[in-house]
Design an enzyme around this catalytic site. Sequence first.
Site, PDB file in Angstrom:
ATOM      1  N   GLU A   1      63.762 -30.317   1.560  1.00  0.00           N
ATOM      2  CA  GLU A   1      64.890 -29.648   1.953  1.00  0.00           C
ATOM      3  C   GLU A   1      65.158 -29.356   3.642  1.00  0.00           C
ATOM      4  O   GLU A   1      66.841 -29.597   4.095  1.00  0.00           O
ATOM      5  CB  GLU A   1      64.571 -28.647   1.222  1.00  0.00           C
ATOM      6  CG  GLU A   1      64.092 -28.819  -0.491  1.00  0.00           C
ATOM      7  CD  GLU A   1      65.847 -29.005  -1.260  1.00  0.00           C
ATOM      8  OE1 GLU A   1      66.805 -29.599  -0.381  1.00  0.00           O
ATOM      9  OE2 GLU A   1      65.086 -29.980  -2.017  1.00  0.00           O
TER      10      GLU A   1
ATOM     11  N   ASN B   1      70.654 -25.089   0.943  1.00  0.00           N
ATOM     12  CA  ASN B   1      71.630 -24.061   1.015  1.00  0.00           C
ATOM     13  C   ASN B   1      71.331 -23.567   2.555  1.00  0.00           C
ATOM     14  O   ASN B   1      69.682 -23.447   2.792  1.00  0.00           O
ATOM     15  CB  ASN B   1      71.286 -23.048   0.503  1.00  0.00           C
ATOM     16  CG  ASN B   1      71.859 -22.706  -0.942  1.00  0.00           C
ATOM     17  OD1 ASN B   1      72.324 -23.002  -1.539  1.00  0.00           O
ATOM     18  ND2 ASN B   1      70.382 -22.487  -1.594  1.00  0.00           N
TER      19      ASN B   1
HETATM   20 ZN   LIG Z   1      68.440 -32.927  -2.345  1.00  0.00          ZN
END
Ligand SMILES: [Zn+2]
Length: 791
Positions: A287, A255
């Site tokens: 990430e 996110n």
């Molecule tokens: Zn990923």
Amino acid sequence: MERFFDYFAPSHYDLDLKIDAEKTKLAGEAVIRGDVKAETIKLHAVRMDIKSVYIDGTKFESFTHTDGVLSLGGQALGEHEYKIKFISKIESDMEGAYLSTYEYNGEIEKIVATQFESHYARECFPCIDEPIAKATFSLKITSVTTDTILSNMPASFTTNQDGWKTVEFAETPRMSTYLVAFAAGKFNATRAKTQHGVEIAVYAGLHQESADLAYAAQFAADVLDYYDDRFGTPFPLPKMDLLALPDFEAGAMENWGLVTFREIALIANEQSSLDTKQYVAIVIAHELSHMWFGDLVTMAWWDDLWLNESFANMMEVYSTDKIRPELRAWEDFYLSAVSGSLSRDSLPGVQPVKVEVNSVEEIANLFDGAIVYGKGSHLLLMLMRTMGEENFFAGLKEYFEKHKYSNTVADDLWNALTSHADFDVKEFMTPWLTQSGFPVITGESQTRFLLTGETDSTKYPIRELRDDLSGHYIINYSDTEFAEKLAHVSEMSKEQKLRLLMDRRMLAKTDYVASVSLLPLVKAFANETDSVVWELVAAIVADLKAFFDPKTNEKHQFQAFVRDLALPSYRRLGSVAKESDTYDDIQLRATIMGMMLYSNDEEYLNEIDNIYYGKPISKVDANLRWVVGSTLVKRHDELSSKYFNLYNKTPDAALKRDLTDALTNTRNHDIAIKYLDRLMDGTIRPQDRLIFYIRLARNYIIKDEALDWMFRNWDWLRKEEGDKTIPDYPRYVASLIRRPEEAEKFKQFFVKYKDENILSRDINVAFSEIDSRLKLISTDQAAVYEYLANN
Ligand SMILES: [Zn+2]
């Protein structure tokens, strides 16, 4: 497949959400502005009650809401504003806005957090839940005053009233719905700041110490700075939060500005094992690379998911290696991405990296880790080495500059890269991405390699044959060439050694090479000191275990073979860490002890008893904990209940993982069978069920009952596990099947799901995998037995 974006293109969402964790209820209002492109518009709105709809301030009664679709007919084209009030239930199913809990000081603490990828934003608020439908978002979240409330952007305004707190967040940049996130709960935090001025905060529940979040905070700050420089486009948000959640389906989720993690993927300290430190760093690096690949520039549709994941999977090791070379991130890549993807990609029916997606079920079924992540990243490494590193990154820089805040397809990337290459990148990469499988190279010619021994006419472009690990193919040397290579193994690079072993390991699963030849091959590495090379030797040994039934004379002979193989290293390294240990010593010691454990060597078992029995397992060196625990449990039944209590009590996720290994290694059938019940009564968290189950099913003491347990409770599992996890059951269980009667049961049960959307691919692949293994055992077993009897 129908795309709702064709009817309505949102430009901005005002989301006002009130979370009531006590009543597990979410009440919301979404004001959505955008461009109406058709007379009837449709919004995704799953598992919620729509209370009212207003269009440009006027109440609209004639909407329909069925099967998760909110349809509004009779619309005028052009700019309009929709205000929708709704109520939904907050479930504990790890998707949409969900409830996660943990115990702290005897109280149950609640966190409400979100998981919207791939198509679960629609379970939280009405939206056009398609990656191309980028919009700006202004969130306003209400929860109890004692909560900390987080979202993608920094809080801009907070009010408190009657026990409730409302936080308004700054408006986001243009982004896709699947990247929107928020969380509310009581958290500990550790902060850092990047050199470039981004505020980093790492959060976890109160049961985790702030000090254990510092490792992640510093690494996140360093890697974010690194990406800023490497990609040439700076991270655009003012802050970056990383949040560990006690319940989480995947490993982590990118996110934008609020990345969420499993606790095991974010929490580490100086005492953590090298594996944990490496894993935490790599997951964070993965990430945070998504802040560019995925968040800033997003695939137009899920068929190009690889544009997110293949890149993130390569960048995670590339960047970790640059900023923490001592963690040896590439070694993890060789074993998981390279070796893992070649294994899976050798099965007929496996998906290609880029795959058509025509239904919601197909979105869920798209995340084959070995292919979209592993193979995809391996192909990108091949491309990077072919183009040259600097050219490759120059192309990426151009790509980000040109496409930031918007969506792309594969061609956009190929165009950007081709302008920095001396060949047509699209022409080279497209066959690799759109076809499954890979070739075996014999001399000058290539043939598609399949585990079944069959082949077909698929061809793969190869620009130069390399014997490092960058090419997604295997090389079939003649026996003479192979012997020649083996004689000069000490002059080889690490990648060359690994390739030699990896290729031979693959070839031995078919008629190309006899399995028996693996026995002298692993022996040739007995004096190796490199831990990653040994990991592969251990993997070959693990493959060979399939030839032996428990408690047979042949198995005892193989155990003796494994002991002889491991003994010189065991004598050198012992079973306790030393001051003088190198990285290789630390890693290798655990691998070697694992082999000694398998060999059931009395001297080893006694030594572990003498050194470790009676010592609290939580105090044992984290690098050795899993193997020490697994060894002790084998002989001492009373430790099982002790370890299980600790498993339930400890907030330390890495310790829990080690205890999973130990507990599932019991040789006591009565103890093992009780764990099957624990999988269902909530004692083992749903997020940990699969791994606990697979570890248990691996244990021959309980294997038959464990397989029956899965068949018997299949409907329950289907209900409890998400669509992304359920195919993992047949996938992993297939890897454990090696007797005809097990195969028979497996097929009889799963044949009825062969055509079912979510499962069909995995079941078909599993059937061929099982057939190939059974065939291999029947053709190669006798020679393996003969070798062991005579050597
Ligand atoms: Zn990923």
